[in-house]
Design a protein around this motif. Structure first.
Motif, PDB file in Angstrom:
ATOM      1  N   LEU A  94       0.823  -1.209   0.000  1.00 46.29           N
ATOM      2  CA  LEU A  94       0.000   0.000   0.000  1.00 46.29           C
ATOM      3  C   LEU A  94       0.854   1.255   0.000  1.00 46.29           C
ATOM      4  N   LEU A  95       0.520   2.173  -0.928  1.00 51.28           N
ATOM      5  CA  LEU A  95       1.032   3.542  -0.898  1.00 51.28           C
ATOM      6  C   LEU A  95      -0.175   4.436  -0.669  1.00 51.28           C
ATOM      7  N   PHE A  96      -0.126   5.222   0.390  1.00 49.53           N
ATOM      8  CA  PHE A  96      -1.329   5.926   0.845  1.00 49.53           C
ATOM      9  C   PHE A  96      -1.018   7.382   1.167  1.00 49.53           C
ATOM     10  N   VAL A  97      -1.708   8.288   0.488  1.00 49.37           N
ATOM     11  CA  VAL A  97      -1.562   9.718   0.761  1.00 49.37           C
ATOM     12  C   VAL A  97      -2.794  10.206   1.514  1.00 49.37           C
ATOM     13  N   SER A  98      -2.566  10.900   2.616  1.00 49.66           N
ATOM     14  CA  SER A  98      -3.674  11.464   3.374  1.00 49.66           C
ATOM     15  C   SER A  98      -3.166  12.611   4.232  1.00 49.66           C
ATOM     16  N   HIS A  99      -4.044  13.604   4.433  1.00 51.34           N
ATOM     17  CA  HIS A  99      -3.730  14.683   5.373  1.00 51.34           C
ATOM     18  C   HIS A  99      -4.123  14.289   6.795  1.00 51.34           C
ATOM     19  N   SER A 100      -4.799  13.141   6.924  1.00 54.14           N
ATOM     20  CA  SER A 100      -5.180  12.651   8.247  1.00 54.14           C
ATOM     21  C   SER A 100      -4.039  11.806   8.820  1.00 54.14           C
ATOM     22  N   ILE A 101      -3.310  12.388   9.746  1.00 51.48           N
ATOM     23  CA  ILE A 101      -2.169  11.681  10.338  1.00 51.48           C
ATOM     24  C   ILE A 101      -2.635  10.464  11.129  1.00 51.48           C
ATOM     25  N   ASP A 102      -3.784  10.576  11.790  1.00 52.37           N
ATOM     26  CA  ASP A 102      -4.315   9.427  12.531  1.00 52.37           C
ATOM     27  C   ASP A 102      -4.606   8.262  11.589  1.00 52.37           C
ATOM     28  N   GLN A 103      -5.125   8.576  10.423  1.00 51.36           N
ATOM     29  CA  GLN A 103      -5.430   7.545   9.429  1.00 51.36           C
ATOM     30  C   GLN A 103      -4.151   6.882   8.919  1.00 51.36           C
ATOM     31  N   VAL A 104      -3.127   7.686   8.681  1.00 53.35           N
ATOM     32  CA  VAL A 104      -1.837   7.149   8.247  1.00 53.35           C
ATOM     33  C   VAL A 104      -1.275   6.211   9.305  1.00 53.35           C
ATOM     34  N   LYS A 105      -1.361   6.619  10.558  1.00 47.40           N
ATOM     35  CA  LYS A 105      -0.842   5.780  11.645  1.00 47.40           C
ATOM     36  C   LYS A 105      -1.604   4.469  11.757  1.00 47.40           C
ATOM     37  N   ARG A 106      -2.924   4.509  11.497  1.00 50.26           N
ATOM     38  CA  ARG A 106      -3.731   3.293  11.604  1.00 50.26           C
ATOM     39  C   ARG A 106      -3.427   2.321  10.477  1.00 50.26           C
ATOM     40  N   LEU A 107      -3.228   2.843   9.283  1.00 52.83           N
ATOM     41  CA  LEU A 107      -3.112   1.979   8.102  1.00 52.83           C
ATOM     42  C   LEU A 107      -1.679   1.629   7.725  1.00 52.83           C
ATOM     43  N   CYS A 108      -0.726   2.495   8.089  1.00 54.19           N
ATOM     44  CA  CYS A 108       0.633   2.342   7.561  1.00 54.19           C
ATOM     45  C   CYS A 108       1.661   2.094   8.664  1.00 54.19           C
ATOM     46  N   LYS A 109       2.560   1.162   8.389  1.00 54.69           N
ATOM     47  CA  LYS A 109       3.662   0.896   9.318  1.00 54.69           C
ATOM     48  C   LYS A 109       4.849   1.817   9.046  1.00 54.69           C
ATOM     49  N   ASN A 110       4.898   2.351   7.825  1.00 55.49           N
ATOM     50  CA  ASN A 110       6.002   3.229   7.437  1.00 55.49           C
ATOM     51  C   ASN A 110       5.454   4.525   6.871  1.00 55.49           C
ATOM     52  N   ALA A 111       6.290   5.551   6.855  1.00 53.38           N
ATOM     53  CA  ALA A 111       5.863   6.829   6.293  1.00 53.38           C
ATOM     54  C   ALA A 111       7.049   7.556   5.678  1.00 53.38           C
ATOM     55  N   MET A 112       6.736   8.347   4.658  1.00 48.15           N
ATOM     56  CA  MET A 112       7.733   9.222   4.040  1.00 48.15           C
ATOM     57  C   MET A 112       7.175  10.646   4.035  1.00 48.15           C
ATOM     58  N   TRP A 113       7.943  11.565   4.593  1.00 51.51           N
ATOM     59  CA  TRP A 113       7.537  12.960   4.704  1.00 51.51           C
ATOM     60  C   TRP A 113       8.216  13.757   3.595  1.00 51.51           C
ATOM     61  N   LEU A 114       7.384  14.327   2.709  1.00 49.15           N
ATOM     62  CA  LEU A 114       7.896  15.157   1.629  1.00 49.15           C
ATOM     63  C   LEU A 114       7.740  16.624   1.981  1.00 49.15           C
ATOM     64  N   ASP A 115       8.756  17.399   1.652  1.00 48.27           N
ATOM     65  CA  ASP A 115       8.724  18.836   1.909  1.00 48.27           C
ATOM     66  C   ASP A 115       9.356  19.554   0.712  1.00 48.27           C
ATOM     67  N   HIS A 116       8.518  20.315  -0.023  1.00 47.91           N
ATOM     68  CA  HIS A 116       8.990  21.013  -1.224  1.00 47.91           C
ATOM     69  C   HIS A 116       9.702  20.058  -2.197  1.00 47.91           C
ATOM     70  N   GLY A 117       9.121  18.865  -2.353  1.00 46.41           N
ATOM     71  CA  GLY A 117       9.635  17.911  -3.328  1.00 46.41           C
ATOM     72  C   GLY A 117      10.800  17.061  -2.872  1.00 46.41           C
ATOM     73  N   GLU A 118      11.261  17.262  -1.653  1.00 48.69           N
ATOM     74  CA  GLU A 118      12.392  16.491  -1.144  1.00 48.69           C
ATOM     75  C   GLU A 118      11.964  15.652   0.062  1.00 48.69           C
ATOM     76  N   VAL A 119      12.671  14.545   0.275  1.00 48.59           N
ATOM     77  CA  VAL A 119      12.365  13.693   1.425  1.00 48.59           C
ATOM     78  C   VAL A 119      12.942  14.323   2.680  1.00 48.59           C
ATOM     79  N   LYS A 120      12.040  14.697   3.580  1.00 49.66           N
ATOM     80  CA  LYS A 120      12.454  15.291   4.850  1.00 49.66           C
ATOM     81  C   LYS A 120      12.814  14.196   5.857  1.00 49.66           C
ATOM     82  N   MET A 121      12.031  13.092   5.808  1.00 54.31           N
ATOM     83  CA  MET A 121      12.241  12.008   6.773  1.00 54.31           C
ATOM     84  C   MET A 121      11.458  10.786   6.293  1.00 54.31           C
TER      85      MET A 121
END
Length: 244
Positions: A203-230
């Motif tokens: 699963l690759l999942f985009v959402s503005h709901s952080i709670d939803q991301v935490k429920r569905l995803c074990k991993n996360a990638m944070w993008l900031d201005h097109g670059e990987v922040k974390m």
């Protein structure tokens, strides 16, 4: 690429050319292009993104508006070609990137079930076999003969999700589809995604709901201005993003 790796992205750059002025009709656009009067500004929507996704992993893609999240998913689906870098995909993708994508607003819901199924590679016989299942999940049984242009965004999302998850995809890509619809629909979709994940879907999942991301995803990638922040485990990445 190893069999257990479903998606491998290396040094991904996506470039857009932005017109320097607004041109509101095709004739004016062509004239300005021919006269070389229209200038373009280069915009890098993604810069140096690297990600390796293994079978059965769930990744949430987070970031503020304009961070490059949807661009990243479109590149992963093959809709956008890299300006630089490479994307390797191993398996069948079911994308839910844009509400109404693959639907024709002039056609009825019933007609669109077959149209959208064909877009996703399902045969007519397969759709007929699973037609009742699609209708039951999407809850549009009373509106099957209504043109889909008259559907609410939530109803279109239900129908699109029901068709895209009809069979177990190797990779399910979801972009903000669950931002619309009622609570029961979101709950049903999350349950379906959890079921797919438990059966090996990636699963690759985009959402503005952080709670939803935490429920569905074990991993996360944070993008900031097109670059990987974390990137890494969803909990720490999401917490760092919220605090930023």
């Amino acid at each position: 690429m190893e069999n257990n790796i479903k998606l491998k992205i290396e040094d991904l750059h996506i470039r857009y050319n932005l017109a320097s002025e607004n041109v509101d009709n095709l004739k004016e656009f062509v004239i300005k292009i021919l006269k070389r009067q229209l200038m373009f500004q280069e915009f890098m929507a993604l810069q140096g993104v690297n990600l390796e996704v293994k079978a059965g992993e769930s990744w949430g893609i987070i970031g503020r508006n304009g961070a490059g999240k949807s661009t990243f998913l479109k590149a992963a689906c093959g809709i956008l070609k890299p300006y630089k870098g490479s994307i390797q995909i191993n398996g069948r993708i079911s994308p839910l990137i844009e509400l109404g994508a693959g639907f024709d607003g002039r056609l009825t819901a019933k007609e669109n079930i077959f149209l959208n199924g064909a877009v996703l590679g399902y045969s007519e016989e397969f759709i007929k076999e699973h037609y009742d299942e699609i209708v039951e999940f999407s809850e549009v049984d009373k509106f099957l003969n209504v043109p889909i242009k008259n559907f609410s965004s939530g109803m279109r999302a239900k129908l699109g999700f029901a068709i895209a998850t009809l069979v177990k995809p190797d990779i399910l890509i979801v972009d903000e589809v669950l931002a619309v619809g009622d609570f029961k629909f979101k709950e049903k979709c999350e349950k379906k995604m959890q079921e797919l994940l438990s059966n090996g879907t990636t699963l690759l999942f985009v959402s503005h709901s952080i709670d939803q991301v935490k429920r569905l995803c074990k991993n996360a990638m944070w993008l900031d201005h097109g670059e990987v922040k974390m990137k890494g485990e969803a909990g720490p990445v999401c917490d760092a993003y919220v605090k930023s």
